[in-house]
Design an enzyme around this catalytic site. Structure first.
Site, short mmCIF file in Angstrom:
data_model
loop_
_atom_site.label_atom_id
_atom_site.label_comp_id
_atom_site.label_asym_id
_atom_site.label_seq_id
_atom_site.Cartn_x
_atom_site.Cartn_y
_atom_site.Cartn_z
N GLY A 109 -0.72 5.12 -0.63
CA GLY A 109 -1.86 5.02 -1.53
C GLY A 109 -2.13 6.37 -2.17
CB CYS A 110 -5.27 8.03 -3.13
SG CYS A 110 -5.82 9.57 -3.89
#
Length: 211
Positions: free
Chosen positions: A45-46
């Site tokens: 993810g981020c």
């Protein structure tokens, strides 16, 4: 043959015989010599959050946010965020194998993602936020696949494990303002991490840290 020439030939012979091998003292690394390092690359993810997670691990030398797994050369964040380039946000970890193992890094990775989300992580949605392990050699592939298989067998939660294990293609570093974002912008980062529901979901999946 005079004595001087004989002495010279004997000296050359001694040097030739001694050259192929090194003494035990010579074979040792020099004091202060830099230890060999290795690379590991993870999509969770981020990349801001993954940098923070791996920076805390003893034996990790550095982390670098970037992009991997797409079709566009030298992609920008703006391009990747459209979900049209095929890249995932990743963090590339440089570590000292004498101080931490690849197995340990894979374990840290699992504990910081939701492996049941397809093309998303927490509040971030799109294939650029998919979870994955990008291996750099066959040993890393073996370890990653074995770890995923063990998790599928013994997982402490419901849901299918959809995290990919893929050979690492070319890595493209992200823009400078993304690097160490959690350190440069602590207030904004904390707001993002809390608001995205990441910590709450990780506790649902894995329990409280240290438990």
């Amino acid at each position: 043959m005079n004595a001087k020439r004989l002495l010279t030939l004997l000296w050359i012979a001694i040097l030739v015989l001694a050259a192929p091998g090194l003494s035990a003292a010579q074979a040792q690394p020099k004091p202060g010599a830099k230890a060999a390092s290795a690379k590991a690359t993870f999509a969770g993810g981020c990349f801001w959050r993954m940098e923070e997670a791996f920076d805390k691990v003893p034996g990790v030398l550095s982390t670098l946010s970037g992009y991997m797994g797409g079709q566009v050369k030298n992609p920008t964040y703006e391009q990747v965020s459209t979900a049209q380039t095929g890249h995932a946000e990743v963090v590339q970890v440089e570590f000292d194998p004498a101080k931490t193992s690849y197995e340990k890094l894979v374990e840290i990775f699992w504990r910081n993602i939701d492996p049941t989300q397809r093309d998303a992580q927490f509040c971030d949605h799109g294939p650029q936020y998919r979870s994955g392990i990008f291996y750099h050699d066959e040993e890393q592939k073996r370890i990653a696949e074995a770890s995923r298989a063990a998790l599928r067998k013994n997982k402490p939660f419901r849901g299918e494990i959809v995290t990919e294990v893929t050979k690492a293609p070319e890595f493209y570093p992200a823009e400078g303002y993304h690097q160490d974002y959690y350190l440069k912008n602590p207030v904004r980062y904390k707001f993002y991490k809390t608001g995205c529901g990441r910590e709450a979901r990780l506790q649902q999946l894995w329990g409280k840290p240290g438990s």
